[in-house]
Scaffold this active site. Structure first.
Site, PDB file in Angstrom:
ATOM      1  N   SER A 177      -9.521   1.304   3.478  1.00 47.27           N
ATOM      2  CA  SER A 177      -8.764   2.159   2.571  1.00 47.27           C
ATOM      3  C   SER A 177      -7.757   1.420   1.704  1.00 47.27           C
ATOM      4  O   SER A 177      -7.213   1.994   0.755  1.00 47.27           O
ATOM      5  CB  SER A 177      -8.012   3.209   3.393  1.00 47.27           C
ATOM      6  OG  SER A 177      -7.063   2.601   4.256  1.00 47.27           O
ATOM      7  N   LYS A 216       0.855  -1.192   0.000  1.00 52.42           N
ATOM      8  CA  LYS A 216       0.000   0.000   0.000  1.00 52.42           C
ATOM      9  C   LYS A 216       0.891   1.242   0.000  1.00 52.42           C
ATOM     10  O   LYS A 216       1.941   1.264   0.654  1.00 52.42           O
ATOM     11  CB  LYS A 216      -0.878  -0.050   1.255  1.00 52.42           C
ATOM     12  CG  LYS A 216      -1.884   1.058   1.420  1.00 52.42           C
ATOM     13  CD  LYS A 216      -2.700   0.794   2.699  1.00 52.42           C
ATOM     14  CE  LYS A 216      -3.766   1.841   2.948  1.00 52.42           C
ATOM     15  NZ  LYS A 216      -4.583   1.519   4.158  1.00 52.42           N
ATOM     16  N   SER A 272      -9.636  -1.115   7.501  1.00 55.54           N
ATOM     17  CA  SER A 272      -9.039  -0.920   6.165  1.00 55.54           C
ATOM     18  C   SER A 272      -8.306  -2.126   5.606  1.00 55.54           C
ATOM     19  O   SER A 272      -7.911  -2.119   4.443  1.00 55.54           O
ATOM     20  CB  SER A 272      -8.105   0.291   6.179  1.00 55.54           C
ATOM     21  OG  SER A 272      -8.846   1.470   6.367  1.00 55.54           O
TER      22      SER A 272
END
Length: 246
Positions: free
Chosen positions: A158, A83, A182
């Protein structure tokens, strides 16, 4: 030679057997995943920084190490996507916002360090909500992430790019972060396994914070075993993180 799509959907556990035995090379594995990204990325939008020559060079090094008898373990030669909130030296880190477009960390974070030590191939930087604040997988700066099972559906967030990349075979394992769901939300919506580790088990050094007291770095993958393999590599005490468990 094994079919490319088979390599892209093989678990890290199974790939490690193929790589360690010499039946498949890390270069073959990485090239298959690069081709998969090229084939699917325009519709999925999983990445902010796509993998490229840097990943291939790392794969060539892994191949030489393994051929010389220096096999580092089950993630050696395995593509791992991070990420875009994890510091990797010399690789852009945007935190999902154009405010940080062009920012290049000058050092690795703890997670990147440990994956590199394990011989994993760091495979680009994955799309996300701006500053990891949101549950849907929508990003107005770098574009929305799309669920590979149905492109009209959201990935969840997210860590939406981490979800779509693992589910679509763009990466074998991905890393997300979980503050309020997330990792768990995109794992559920993209049909993956994901682990929100115990607070302090994985170092947050080199991780852009959303909420310092609530952030949990953790792996996502297509099998529980793959998440366990990743967690075994990244977990452990780190004195650079004041909340790290000793």
């Amino acid at each position: 030679m094994m079919p490319a799509n088979e390599l892209c959907y093989m678990s890290a556990d199974d790939l490690s057997v193929q790589i360690s035995s010499g039946r498949v090379s890390p270069v073959e594995v990485v090239q298959a995943h690069l081709d998969r990204v090229e084939e699917t990325e325009d519709v999925l939008n999983s990445f902010i920084t796509r993998p490229g020559e840097r990943a291939l060079e790392a794969a060539k090094l892994a191949e030489k190490e393994i051929q010389s008898g220096n096999y580092r373990g089950p993630l050696h030669g395995i593509p791992v996507g991070l990420k875009d909130i994890y510091y990797v030296e010399g690789m852009p880190n945007t935190s999902g916002s154009k405010i940080y477009d062009g920012f290049l960390p000058t050092h690795d974070g703890a997670v990147a360090e440990r994956f590199k030590d394990a011989g994993a191939i760091l495979f680009g930087k994955l799309n996300m909500h701006q500053f990891a604040f949101g549950p849907t997988g929508l990003n107005r700066d770098y574009g929305d992430m799309h669920n590979p099972w149905d492109l009209d559906r959201i990935t969840g967030g997210s860590s939406g790019g981490s979800g779509s990349a693992a589910a679509a075979g763009q990466c074998t394992i991905t890393m997300g972060t979980d503050t309020g769901g997330s990792i768990r939300i995109p794992s559920a919506l993209c049909g993956l396994s994901g682990i929100k580790p115990t607070y302090g088990r994985v170092s947050r050094y080199g991780l852009v914070p959303l909420s310092w007291s609530l952030d949990h770095p953790g792996p996502m993958g297509r099998t529980v075993e793959d998440c366990a393999l990743a967690l075994n590599v990244i977990a452990g005490h780190d004195p650079r993180d004041p909340a790290s468990i000793d």
